[in-house]
Motif scaffolding. Structure first.
Motif, short mmCIF file in Angstrom:
data_model
loop_
_atom_site.label_atom_id
_atom_site.label_comp_id
_atom_site.label_asym_id
_atom_site.label_seq_id
_atom_site.Cartn_x
_atom_site.Cartn_y
_atom_site.Cartn_z
N PHE A 20 1.01 -1.33 -0.06
CA PHE A 20 -0.17 0.02 -0.26
C PHE A 20 0.87 1.32 -0.04
O PHE A 20 0.54 2.28 -0.82
CB PHE A 20 -0.87 0.15 1.34
CG PHE A 20 -1.67 1.37 1.36
CD1 PHE A 20 -2.93 1.51 0.57
CD2 PHE A 20 -1.58 2.05 2.22
CE1 PHE A 20 -3.51 2.58 0.44
CE2 PHE A 20 -1.96 3.28 2.19
CZ PHE A 20 -3.25 3.49 1.72
N LYS A 21 1.79 1.01 0.86
CA LYS A 21 2.84 2.44 0.86
C LYS A 21 3.54 2.74 -0.60
O LYS A 21 3.54 3.82 -0.83
CB LYS A 21 3.89 2.19 2.12
CG LYS A 21 3.35 2.58 3.26
CD LYS A 21 4.37 2.45 4.28
CE LYS A 21 3.96 2.71 5.76
NZ LYS A 21 5.14 2.53 6.71
N LYS A 22 3.95 1.40 -0.92
CA LYS A 22 4.80 1.64 -2.30
C LYS A 22 3.93 2.08 -3.42
O LYS A 22 4.24 3.23 -4.11
CB LYS A 22 5.05 0.27 -2.75
CG LYS A 22 5.91 0.35 -4.15
CD LYS A 22 6.38 -1.05 -4.56
CE LYS A 22 6.94 -1.18 -5.91
NZ LYS A 22 7.22 -2.57 -6.31
N SER A 23 2.61 1.76 -3.40
CA SER A 23 1.57 2.32 -4.46
C SER A 23 1.00 3.61 -4.26
O SER A 23 0.93 4.25 -5.30
CB SER A 23 0.36 1.31 -4.55
OG SER A 23 -0.42 1.35 -3.45
N ALA A 24 1.10 4.00 -3.02
CA ALA A 24 0.68 5.46 -2.84
C ALA A 24 1.96 6.35 -3.18
O ALA A 24 1.55 7.21 -3.58
CB ALA A 24 0.42 5.50 -1.05
N LYS A 25 3.07 5.77 -2.76
CA LYS A 25 4.33 6.72 -3.20
C LYS A 25 4.28 6.65 -4.84
O LYS A 25 4.81 7.98 -5.13
CB LYS A 25 5.37 6.05 -2.73
CG LYS A 25 6.70 6.79 -2.84
CD LYS A 25 7.87 6.27 -2.44
CE LYS A 25 8.03 5.98 -0.88
NZ LYS A 25 9.22 5.55 -0.23
N ASP A 26 4.00 5.67 -5.53
CA ASP A 26 4.13 5.78 -6.99
C ASP A 26 2.87 6.71 -7.50
O ASP A 26 3.11 7.43 -8.50
CB ASP A 26 4.00 4.26 -7.52
CG ASP A 26 5.02 3.35 -7.36
OD1 ASP A 26 6.07 4.03 -7.05
OD2 ASP A 26 4.69 2.28 -7.42
N MET A 27 1.78 6.70 -6.73
CA MET A 27 0.73 7.57 -7.30
C MET A 27 1.18 8.96 -6.83
O MET A 27 0.79 9.85 -7.96
CB MET A 27 -0.55 7.18 -6.53
CG MET A 27 -1.86 7.52 -7.22
SD MET A 27 -3.30 6.97 -6.34
CE MET A 27 -3.41 5.51 -6.84
N THR A 28 1.49 9.29 -5.87
CA THR A 28 1.85 10.78 -5.74
C THR A 28 3.01 11.18 -6.58
O THR A 28 3.10 12.17 -6.95
CB THR A 28 2.28 11.00 -4.14
OG1 THR A 28 3.22 9.98 -3.82
CG2 THR A 28 1.14 10.74 -3.52
N GLY A 29 3.94 10.40 -6.64
CA GLY A 29 5.16 10.46 -7.89
C GLY A 29 4.61 10.92 -9.11
O GLY A 29 5.03 11.86 -9.75
N ASP A 30 3.54 9.95 -9.76
CA ASP A 30 2.96 10.32 -11.06
C ASP A 30 2.15 11.60 -10.96
O ASP A 30 2.18 12.35 -12.00
CB ASP A 30 2.23 9.06 -11.25
CG ASP A 30 2.80 7.76 -11.54
OD1 ASP A 30 3.86 7.94 -11.68
OD2 ASP A 30 2.09 6.80 -11.59
N LEU A 31 1.58 11.93 -9.92
CA LEU A 31 0.89 13.24 -9.82
C LEU A 31 1.87 14.32 -9.72
O LEU A 31 1.61 15.31 -10.57
CB LEU A 31 -0.05 13.09 -8.60
CG LEU A 31 -1.17 14.52 -8.44
CD1 LEU A 31 -2.08 14.48 -9.55
CD2 LEU A 31 -1.67 14.38 -6.96
N ALA A 32 2.74 14.36 -9.01
CA ALA A 32 3.68 15.30 -8.99
C ALA A 32 4.56 15.48 -10.43
O ALA A 32 4.85 16.77 -10.84
CB ALA A 32 4.75 15.13 -8.04
N SER A 33 4.83 14.40 -11.31
CA SER A 33 5.27 14.69 -12.65
C SER A 33 4.17 15.26 -13.51
O SER A 33 4.57 15.96 -14.18
CB SER A 33 5.82 13.28 -13.06
OG SER A 33 4.75 12.41 -13.34
#
Length: 71
Positions: free
Chosen positions: A40-53
């Motif tokens: 869950f933490k990994k997918s949340a981090k990926d999602m926020t990274g995608d949003l930031a980019s």
């Protein structure tokens, strides 16, 4: 989050889990819960990274468009 439970509450939860699941299943349950939390933490981090980019791309496109229309 865990600070509101407190030590006595945590001990009570562990005792209830021990009675319900037994001592042989608790390590398996703990491992599964840890893996789930990690994923869950990994997918949340990926999602926020995608949003930031995506936000950076939109800002850059807006900046480029604004500069080209001003010239």
């Amino acid at each position: 989050m865990l600070s509101s439970i407190g030590v006595p509450g945590l001990i009570l939860i562990l005792v209830i889990a021990l009675v319900i699941f037994g001592p042989s299943k608790l390590p398996e349950i703990g491992k599964a819960a840890g893996q789930t939390l990690s994923e869950f933490k990994k997918s949340a981090k990926d999602m926020t990274g995608d949003l930031a980019s995506d936000v950076k791309e939109v800002k850059q496109a807006f900046k480029d468009d604004h500069q080209s229309s001003g010239k």
